[in-house]
Design an enzyme around this catalytic site. Structure first.
Site, PDB file in Angstrom:
ATOM      1  N   LEU A  12       0.813  -1.292   0.152  1.00 55.29           N
ATOM      2  CA  LEU A  12      -0.174   0.081  -0.013  1.00 55.29           C
ATOM      3  C   LEU A  12       0.705   1.156   0.102  1.00 55.29           C
ATOM      4  CD1 LEU A  12      -2.795  -1.209   2.404  1.00 55.29           C
ATOM      5  CD2 LEU A  12      -2.978  -0.775  -0.041  1.00 55.29           C
ATOM      6  N   MET A  15       1.626   3.475  -5.455  1.00 53.53           N
ATOM      7  CA  MET A  15       0.785   2.781  -6.759  1.00 53.53           C
ATOM      8  C   MET A  15      -0.256   1.930  -6.145  1.00 53.53           C
ATOM      9  SD  MET A  15       2.609   3.555  -9.354  1.00 53.53           S
ATOM     10  CE  MET A  15       2.124   2.707 -10.587  1.00 53.53           C
ATOM     11  N   GLY A  16       0.224   0.979  -5.036  1.00 55.59           N
ATOM     12  CA  GLY A  16      -0.833   0.250  -4.664  1.00 55.59           C
ATOM     13  C   GLY A  16      -2.189   1.049  -4.187  1.00 55.59           C
ATOM     14  N   VAL A  76       4.684  -4.109  -4.433  1.00 54.27           N
ATOM     15  CA  VAL A  76       5.727  -3.930  -3.645  1.00 54.27           C
ATOM     16  C   VAL A  76       7.148  -3.654  -4.243  1.00 54.27           C
ATOM     17  CG1 VAL A  76       4.704  -5.150  -2.002  1.00 54.27           C
ATOM     18  CG2 VAL A  76       6.423  -6.284  -3.544  1.00 54.27           C
ATOM     19  N   SER A 130       2.068   1.114 -16.248  1.00 51.99           N
ATOM     20  CA  SER A 130       2.996   2.560 -16.248  1.00 51.99           C
ATOM     21  C   SER A 130       1.787   3.740 -16.222  1.00 51.99           C
ATOM     22  CB  SER A 130       3.270   2.589 -17.773  1.00 51.99           C
ATOM     23  OG  SER A 130       3.907   3.724 -17.959  1.00 51.99           O
ATOM     24  N   LYS A 184       7.595  -3.340 -20.601  1.00 44.68           N
ATOM     25  CA  LYS A 184       7.442  -2.260 -19.695  1.00 44.68           C
ATOM     26  C   LYS A 184       9.056  -1.816 -19.498  1.00 44.68           C
ATOM     27  CE  LYS A 184       6.185   0.886 -16.629  1.00 44.68           C
ATOM     28  NZ  LYS A 184       7.098   0.970 -15.424  1.00 44.68           N
ATOM     29  N   HIS A 187       9.499   0.150 -22.527  1.00 42.77           N
ATOM     30  CA  HIS A 187       8.673   1.583 -22.711  1.00 42.77           C
ATOM     31  C   HIS A 187       9.571   2.683 -21.574  1.00 42.77           C
ATOM     32  CE1 HIS A 187       6.375   3.913 -19.924  1.00 42.77           C
ATOM     33  NE2 HIS A 187       5.580   3.843 -20.925  1.00 42.77           N
ATOM     34  N   ASN A 188      10.006   1.823 -20.606  1.00 44.48           N
ATOM     35  CA  ASN A 188      10.919   3.042 -19.777  1.00 44.48           C
ATOM     36  C   ASN A 188      12.088   3.247 -20.347  1.00 44.48           C
ATOM     37  OD1 ASN A 188       8.848   2.182 -17.999  1.00 44.48           O
ATOM     38  ND2 ASN A 188      10.323   2.123 -16.128  1.00 44.48           N
ATOM     39  N   GLU A 191      11.162   5.950 -22.801  1.00 43.92           N
ATOM     40  CA  GLU A 191      10.684   7.293 -21.840  1.00 43.92           C
ATOM     41  C   GLU A 191      12.366   7.917 -21.566  1.00 43.92           C
ATOM     42  OE1 GLU A 191       8.289   6.300 -18.258  1.00 43.92           O
ATOM     43  OE2 GLU A 191       9.752   7.636 -17.170  1.00 43.92           O
ATOM     44  N   ARG A 446      40.605  -5.789 -37.958  1.00 45.81           N
ATOM     45  CA  ARG A 446      40.560  -7.223 -36.876  1.00 45.81           C
ATOM     46  C   ARG A 446      41.489  -8.201 -37.513  1.00 45.81           C
ATOM     47  NH1 ARG A 446      35.422  -9.407 -36.608  1.00 45.81           N
ATOM     48  NH2 ARG A 446      35.888 -10.286 -34.716  1.00 45.81           N
TER      49      ARG A 446
HETATM   50  P1  NBP Z   1       7.890   1.032  -3.550  1.00 44.85           P
HETATM   51  O1  NBP Z   1       8.388   0.927  -4.683  1.00 44.85           O
HETATM   52  O2  NBP Z   1       8.351   2.285  -2.685  1.00 44.85           O
HETATM   53  O3  NBP Z   1       7.575  -0.041  -2.694  1.00 44.85           O
HETATM   54  C1  NBP Z   1       7.019   0.092  -1.149  1.00 44.85           C
HETATM   55  C2  NBP Z   1       6.006  -0.931  -0.912  1.00 44.85           C
HETATM   56  O4  NBP Z   1       6.811  -2.158  -0.834  1.00 44.85           O
HETATM   57  C3  NBP Z   1       5.528  -0.893   0.467  1.00 44.85           C
HETATM   58  O5  NBP Z   1       4.094  -1.342   0.507  1.00 44.85           O
HETATM   59  C4  NBP Z   1       6.480  -1.683   1.406  1.00 44.85           C
HETATM   60  O6  NBP Z   1       6.001  -2.041   2.705  1.00 44.85           O
HETATM   61  C5  NBP Z   1       6.812  -2.763   0.365  1.00 44.85           C
HETATM   62  N1  NBP Z   1       7.983  -3.548   0.882  1.00 44.85           N
HETATM   63  C6  NBP Z   1       9.388  -3.342   1.023  1.00 44.85           C
HETATM   64 BR1  NBP Z   1       9.975  -1.625   0.586  1.00 44.85          BR
HETATM   65  N2  NBP Z   1      10.025  -4.369   1.173  1.00 44.85           N
HETATM   66  C7  NBP Z   1       9.177  -5.428   1.470  1.00 44.85           C
HETATM   67  C8  NBP Z   1       9.234  -6.753   1.763  1.00 44.85           C
HETATM   68  N3  NBP Z   1      10.411  -7.297   2.004  1.00 44.85           N
HETATM   69  N4  NBP Z   1       8.033  -7.321   2.049  1.00 44.85           N
HETATM   70  C9  NBP Z   1       6.942  -7.001   1.612  1.00 44.85           C
HETATM   71  N5  NBP Z   1       6.721  -5.666   1.504  1.00 44.85           N
HETATM   72  C10 NBP Z   1       7.859  -4.838   1.077  1.00 44.85           C
HETATM   73  O7  NBP Z   1       6.232   1.414  -3.903  1.00 44.85           O
HETATM   74  P2  NBP Z   1       5.731   2.173  -5.103  1.00 44.85           P
HETATM   75  O8  NBP Z   1       6.371   3.477  -5.532  1.00 44.85           O
HETATM   76  O9  NBP Z   1       4.051   2.452  -4.857  1.00 44.85           O
HETATM   77  O10 NBP Z   1       5.963   1.287  -6.198  1.00 44.85           O
HETATM   78  C11 NBP Z   1       5.597  -0.374  -6.343  1.00 44.85           C
HETATM   79  C12 NBP Z   1       6.024  -0.943  -7.743  1.00 44.85           C
HETATM   80  O11 NBP Z   1       5.345  -0.188  -8.539  1.00 44.85           O
HETATM   81  C13 NBP Z   1       7.634  -0.964  -7.546  1.00 44.85           C
HETATM   82  O12 NBP Z   1       7.948  -1.854  -8.363  1.00 44.85           O
HETATM   83  C14 NBP Z   1       7.878   0.189  -8.450  1.00 44.85           C
HETATM   84  O13 NBP Z   1       9.088   0.331  -9.254  1.00 44.85           O
HETATM   85  C15 NBP Z   1       6.790   0.186  -9.549  1.00 44.85           C
HETATM   86  N6  NBP Z   1       6.147   1.375 -10.241  1.00 44.85           N
HETATM   87  C16 NBP Z   1       6.254   2.592  -9.389  1.00 44.85           C
HETATM   88  C17 NBP Z   1       5.866   3.810 -10.089  1.00 44.85           C
HETATM   89  C18 NBP Z   1       5.671   4.997  -9.421  1.00 44.85           C
HETATM   90  O14 NBP Z   1       5.618   5.956 -10.179  1.00 44.85           O
HETATM   91  N7  NBP Z   1       5.734   5.115  -8.128  1.00 44.85           N
HETATM   92  C19 NBP Z   1       5.545   3.826 -11.500  1.00 44.85           C
HETATM   93  C20 NBP Z   1       5.517   2.679 -12.021  1.00 44.85           C
HETATM   94  C21 NBP Z   1       5.862   1.243 -11.347  1.00 44.85           C
HETATM   95  P3  NBP Z   1       6.123  -1.279   3.978  1.00 44.85           P
HETATM   96  O15 NBP Z   1       5.121  -0.253   3.891  1.00 44.85           O
HETATM   97  O16 NBP Z   1       6.103  -2.316   4.857  1.00 44.85           O
HETATM   98  O17 NBP Z   1       7.571  -0.415   3.818  1.00 44.85           O
END
Ligand code: NBP
Length: 482
Positions: A12, A15-16, A76, A130, A184, A187-188, A191, A446
C-alpha cells in the site's frame, strides 16, 4: 465481512493505494495487505473509507477473504520484496490461483518466478504498470505477461481499470513469462530517450537566449493539436517551465544531477546483450550517469576553455528546426525500441503484436502521445514491417525533417552544447541508410591484427584471412560474426 472480495492487493505505497481506489471506482471489492500494518490502517481510515475495501493484518486472513480462484496483485518494491511476499502468500494459495506482479521487476526474475509458480500450479503474471500515481488512480497502461489462460482470468478487471484511448482499453496480453515486464522495461527505456531529447532542446533554447516563459511557449506550440510532437512529456515540459513558487521560476533551482531507478540501464544492457543498436536509449542512460558526476564536471569546467560559435539562426528558425529534429530523433528512438522488442521476441520465444503494444501506450503511460497512434497504424498496416522507420508514413517524416536534425546537431556541436541523443539519432539514420559503412575497415583491421578473417564481397559467405602486414607466421583465427 461475509462475502469474499473480487481481488486482493499487497503493497500500500503510492501505486498500490491508487490502484485499489481505481479498482474500487469500477465496482470491485478489494482486500488489502501491507507488510507494515500501520499503513493499512491509515489507508482504511483515509482514502479507502466508505468503500468495499477490507484490510488485514495477517496474510492468512487476507488470502482467505478472496473469492476463488484468488487473484492477488503485488505492488511492492521490485527485487527481494517480491520474492519475500510471494513466499509469504504461497502457503495459503491453491492450484489455479493467480499472482500478478505489477511492480517494475526485472524480466529475468519474472521468468524465474513464472516457472517456479507454474510448477506449483499457481499462475503468475508479470504485469508492467505505467503512468505513475495518476495512472494507477485513473487509468494506467498495463502490460501483462504470463499464460493467455491466466490473463483471461484478470482481463475483465484489467480492461476496466486501464486507461482508454478512443474507448479502447490500454491493456493487452503481451506474451509468455517475462514478456510483460520486458515490454515495460523497453517502454521505460524509450521514456529515458524522450526525456533526454527534451532536456537537450532546453539547453539549446537557453543558449539561444530564450527565457523560461518563452521556452514554455515553444513547447506549448509543439504540443498544439495535430502537431507531431503532441505528447504528455512535451505538455508537462511547458508546465514545468512556467511553474513559479514565491515568484521564482523553480526550474532555475533544480540541481542538474539526474536520478535513475534502473529500467533504462536494463534496456541498454539488453540492447548490448542482443546486439541491437538502441543508441538513443543507451545515450540517455549515459547522459544521466555523466550528470550525476557533478564534482568532476565542476572541476573539469574550470580546466577546459572552449572556442564556441554564437547562434547561426534566428529564434524563429531554431524553433522550427528543433521541432523537426525532435520528431526525427523520436522516430529513431522508437524504431530502435521496437527493433529491440523484435530481437527479444526471437531470443526469448515470444510472439509480439507490435501494433497492439503501440496501441496500449497511447494513453495512461508517461510516453503517451498522438505519435503512438501513427505507430499503431504503421504496424497494423504491415505486420511484417522490418522497422518503424521503413513504414511509409515515418519514412516520409524522416525524409522531410532529416535536415532539421542535421542542422540542430551541427548547431549544438558548434555552440558546445552536448547533444548525445540527438546526435546519436542522426548517426543512426546515416548509418542505417548507408549501403557501405564502417564494417569494411573494422573487419580489415581485426583481420590484420588478430587474423579474424574477412568476407570478401567477391565471395559472399566465405571467410578468408589476408596477410595484410606481411607476417612470416600468419595463421587464421576463428571467425566471429558478432
Ligand atoms: P515502493 O517501490 O516504494 O515500495 C513500497 C512498498 O513495498 C511498501 O508497501 C512496502 O511495505 C513494500 N515492501 C518493501 Br519496501 N519491502 C518489502 C518486503 N520485504 N516485503 C513486503 N513488502 C515490502 O512503492 P511504489 O512506488 O508504490 O511502487 C510499487 C511498484 O510499482 C515498484 O515495483 C515500482 O518500481 C513500480 N512502479 C512505481 C511507479 C511510481 O511512479 N512510483 C510507477 C510505475 C511502477 P512497507 O510499507 O511495509 O515498507
Amino acid at each position: 465481512m461475509d462475502k469474499k472480495t473480487d481481488i486482493g492487493l499487497v503493497g500500500l505505497a503510492v501505486m498500490g493505494q491508487n490502484l485499489v481506489l481505481n479498482l474500487s471506482d469500477h465496482g470491485f471489492s478489494v482486500s488489502v495487505f501491507n507488510r507494515t500494518f500501520e499503513k493499512t490502517k491509515e489507508f482504511l481510515d483515509g482514502g479507502a473509507k466508505g468503500r468495499a475495501i477490507f484490510g488485514f493484518e495477517k496474510m492468512k486472513d487476507f488470502v482467505s477473504s478472496l473469492s476463488k480462484p484468488r487473484k492477488i496483485i503485488l505492488l511492492v518494491k521490485a527485487g527481494s520484496a517480491v520474492t519475500d511476499t510471494i513466499n509469504e502468500i504461497l502457503p495459503f494459495l491453491e492450484k489455479g490461483d493467480v499472482i500478478i506482479d505489477g511492480g517494475n521487476s526485472y524480466f529475468k526474475d519474472t521468468q524465474k518466478r513464472f516457472n517456479e509458480l507454474e510448477g506449483k500450479g499457481i499462475h503468475f503474471i508479470g504485469m508492467g504498470v505505467s503512468g505513475g500515481e495518476e495512472g494507477a488512480r485513473f487509468g494506467p497502461s498495463l502490460m501483462p505477461g504470463g499464460t493467455p489462460e491466466a490473463y483471461k482470468m484478470i482481463e475483465p478487471m484489467m480492461t476496466k481499470v486501464a486507461a482508454k484511448f478512443n474507448n479502447e482499453p490500454c491493456v493487452t496480453y503481451i506474451g509468455h513469462d517475462g514478456a510483460g515486464h520486458y515490454t515495460k522495461m523497453v517502454h521505460n527505456g524509450i521514456e529515458y530517450g524522450d526525456i533526454e531529447i527534451i532536456a537537450e532542446s532546453y539547453e539549446l533554447l537557453k543558449a539561444y537566449g530564450f527565457s523560461n516563459q518563452d521556452m514554455a511557449a515553444v513547447f506549448e506550440g509543439y504540443n498544439a493539436p495535430k502537431k507531431p510532437l503532441k505528447s504528455f512529456l512535451i505538455e508537462i515540459m511547458g508546465k514545468v517551465l512556467r511553474f513559479k513558487e514565491n515568484g521564482k521560476e523553480m526550474i532555475d533551482f533544480v540541481n542538474d544531477v539526474a536520478g535513475q531507478k534502473g529500467t533504462g540501464k536494463w534496456t541498454a544492457q539488453e540492447a548490448l546483450d542482443l546486439s541491437v543498436d538502441a543508441g538513443v536509449i543507451t545515450q540517455a542512460v549515459f547522459a544521466r550517469c555523466l550528470s550525476a558526476n557533478k564534482a568532476e564536471r565542476m572541476k573539469a569546467s574550470t580546466l577546459f576553455k572552449k572556442v564556441l560559435d554564437k547562434p547561426h539562426h534566428s529564434k524563429e528558425e531554431i524553433i522550427k528546426k528543433l521541432e523537426g529534429a525532435l520528431y526525427v530523433a523520436k522516430i529513431v528512438s522508437y524504431t530502435q525500441g521496437f527493433i529491440l522488442l523484435r530481437d527479444a521476441a526471437k531470443a526469448y520465444s515470444w510472439i509480439f503484436d507490435y501494433g497492439k503494444i503501440a496501441a496500449i501506450w497511447r494513453q495512461g503511460c508517461i510516453i503517451r502521445s498522438d505519435f503512438l497512434d501513427e505507430i499503431t497504424k504503421a504496424f497494423n498496416q504491415s505486420k511484417s514491417l522490418e522497422s518503424l522507420m521503413m513504414a511509409p508514413f515515418f519514412q516520409k517524416a524522416v525524409q522531410d525533417h532529416l535536415k532539421d536534425l542535421r542542422d540542430v546537431v551541427k548547431e549544438m556541436t558548434a555552440m558546445g552544447i552536448p547533444a548525445p541523443c540527438l546526435s546519436t539519432a542522426l548517426a543512426f539514420v546515416d548509418g542505417y541508410t548507408t549501403p557501405k559503412g564502417v564494417g569494411t575497415v573494422i573487419q580489415a583491421l581485426r583481420d590484420a591484427f588478430g587474423s579474424h578473417q574477412v568476407e570478401l564481397t567477391s565471395k559472399p559467405g566465405e571467410y578468408v584471412h589476408i596477410n595484410w602486414l606481411g607476417s612470416a607466421f600468419d595463421v587464421s583465427s576463428t571467425h566471429y560474426n558478432r
